[in-house]
Write a protein that holds these residues in place. Structure first.
Motif, PDB file in Angstrom:
ATOM      1  N   PHE A 194      -0.656  -5.887   4.435  1.00 62.98           N
ATOM      2  CA  PHE A 194      -0.210  -4.890   3.457  1.00 62.98           C
ATOM      3  C   PHE A 194       1.040  -4.208   4.000  1.00 62.98           C
ATOM      4  CE2 PHE A 194      -4.719  -5.481   3.157  1.00 62.98           C
ATOM      5  CZ  PHE A 194      -4.995  -5.522   1.802  1.00 62.98           C
TER       6      PHE A 194
ATOM      7  N   VAL B  36       3.550  -1.081   3.743  1.00 65.52           N
ATOM      8  CA  VAL B  36       3.552   0.288   3.223  1.00 65.52           C
ATOM      9  C   VAL B  36       4.899   0.583   2.573  1.00 65.52           C
ATOM     10  CG1 VAL B  36       3.395   2.745   3.785  1.00 65.52           C
ATOM     11  CG2 VAL B  36       1.858   1.109   4.899  1.00 65.52           C
TER      12      VAL B  36
ATOM     13  N   GLN C  83      -3.424   1.717   3.015  1.00 65.61           N
ATOM     14  CA  GLN C  83      -3.350   0.440   3.724  1.00 65.61           C
ATOM     15  C   GLN C  83      -4.636   0.170   4.515  1.00 65.61           C
ATOM     16  OE1 GLN C  83      -0.811   0.468   7.211  1.00 65.61           O
ATOM     17  NE2 GLN C  83      -0.028  -1.593   6.753  1.00 65.61           N
TER      18      GLN C  83
ATOM     19  N   ALA D 228       0.860  -1.178   0.000  1.00 64.36           N
ATOM     20  CA  ALA D 228       0.000   0.000   0.000  1.00 64.36           C
ATOM     21  C   ALA D 228       0.896   1.228   0.000  1.00 64.36           C
ATOM     22  CB  ALA D 228      -0.921   0.024   1.216  1.00 64.36           C
TER      23      ALA D 228
END
Length: 399
Positions: free
Chosen positions: A192, A194, A178, A172
């Motif tokens: 997810f 980042v 996210q 994300a």
């Protein structure tokens, strides 16, 4: 056949004297490659970064035919048919809706035989979703979107969740993206990773200004973006008109195009039209020069921004930033440090904040310096290493 796994980030991981081997990376973009946009720009810059050491192909819809010039003739591009505009998140997403596009991307990916497939917006039709759901593995998916409502995500959740679970890694671009993907798909936030968008910090830092825009006695505000409702151009124009009553010599430059241009031009009284330049769409080479010509960057977007790439570009150019206080922008800008955050849609506060900064050059210089430091952390060498680490993880055989 065993796959030799190169050290993707370029760290020594092979016998001395052995030739360094790159990997074949397929970058899949959901959106029309021949139209400007944030995701398209991110994929293009990522391809540039990877191409130094790896073999890269871009798979995307392309409405303009090869030979038309510009991005249609990108040698890395595998065009997958025309796109149509679909209203989404107070914007228009140019995506391919034909089932033929899904078949084309699977066939083209199979022929390319990549070591890793990186799909951007893996739930967007038809190109990205087909690649994520049916394409060769391993597959990395990057989720770019954030929106005030998750209605569409939740409607498609039963199918979308299965597609997302097939991904070997999920990225994300910001904490807001996210959380949006996690909530909409019913997956843990920790599913997810980042990894932010990257910025070409060196190009923005080194650009030369346009001589005809430089005037120390007449400060220049810069707005960059698609001219559509969610970008807040109408807010910028209203703020500029108020600011002119306080500082009659201030100017505004608007870079970008879209359906919001004509309504914005009608808002401007004839007497001050010479002090507002609508530059239209500009090349990637010229964009940093507009930043180099400006004094303050403004981005009064009202919603729908998952990340503040336009803010980082301005910071890399050494501009203080005044932007809306929305989740995606708070990811990169701290109020009072690299600039100021103001309430979305509030033209009066935007104008008053600009007046305060224009009256305080020392504060502007301090914000600009902090912005340059912030942008350096998002430069492509740093972000690219993090993406390559994700590729390395999905290519590594399980123990």
């Amino acid at each position: 056949m065993a796959l030799f796994l190169p050290d993707l980030a370029g760290r020594p991981a092979r016998p001395r004297g052995q030739r360094r081997a790159g990997v074949k990376v397929a970058l899949v973009c959901a959106y029309d490659w021949t139209r400007p946009g944030g995701v398209r720009a991110h994929v293009s810059h990522l391809a540039d970064h990877l191409a130094c050491d790896h073999e890269v192909r871009i798979f995307a819809p392309a409405s303009a035919r090869p030979g038309a010039g510009g991005s249609a003739d990108d040698k890395r591009l595998v065009p997958l048919g025309r796109a149509v505009g679909v209203p989404y998140n107070r914007s228009v997403a140019p995506v391919a809706l034909s089932p033929l596009a899904a078949r084309r991307v699977i066939r083209a990916l199979t022929e390319f035989s990549p070591h890793v497939v990186h799909v951007h917006e893996p739930l967007a039709p038809m190109v990205s979703m087909a690649a994520a759901a049916l394409g060769p593995r391993p597959v990395v998916g990057t989720f770019h979107a954030w929106a005030p409502s998750q209605r569409l995500y939740r409607l498609a959740a039963p199918v979308a969740r299965r597609v997302a679970q097939r991904l070997d890694a999920r990225i994300a671009v910001s904490p807001s993206a996210q959380q949006f993907a996690s909530d909409g798909l019913g997956l843990p936030v920790g599913a997810f990773r980042v990894v932010p968008n990257g910025v070409d910090a060196a190009s923005f830092a080194a650009a030369a200004p346009f001589p005809d825009l430089i005037d120390p006695e007449r400060p220049l505000l810069l707005f960059v973006g698609r001219l559509e409702p969610r970008k807040g151009l109408d807010v910028a124009i209203r703020a500029f008109l108020r600011l002119r009553s306080l500082l009659p010599r201030v100017r505004l430059c608007v870079v970008g195009d879209g359906p919001g241009r004509a309504p914005a031009e009608r808002m401007i009284p004839p007497s001050i039209r010479p002090d507002i330049r609508f530059a239209g769409p500009v090349s990637a080479e010229d964009l940093p020069r507009y930043h180099a010509s400006a004094d303050i960057f403004i981005s009064p977007a009202t919603s729908g921004e998952s990340f503040g790439i336009v803010l980082l570009e301005a910071m890399a150019a050494g501009l203080p930033v005044v932007a809306s206080d929305i989740p995606g922008y708070r990811t990169v800008l701290k109020d009072g440090e690299q600039g100021r955050l103001v309430p979305p849609g509030d033209a009066f506060t935007l104008a008053d904040t600009l007046a305060t900064l224009l009256a305080n050059p020392a504060l502007c210089r301090a914000m600009a310096a902090e912005g340059r430091r912030t942008a350096a952390g998002y430069a492509w060498p740093a972000v690219g290493r993090r993406i390559l680490d994700v590729y390395q993880a999905v290519l590594r055989p399980p123990r």
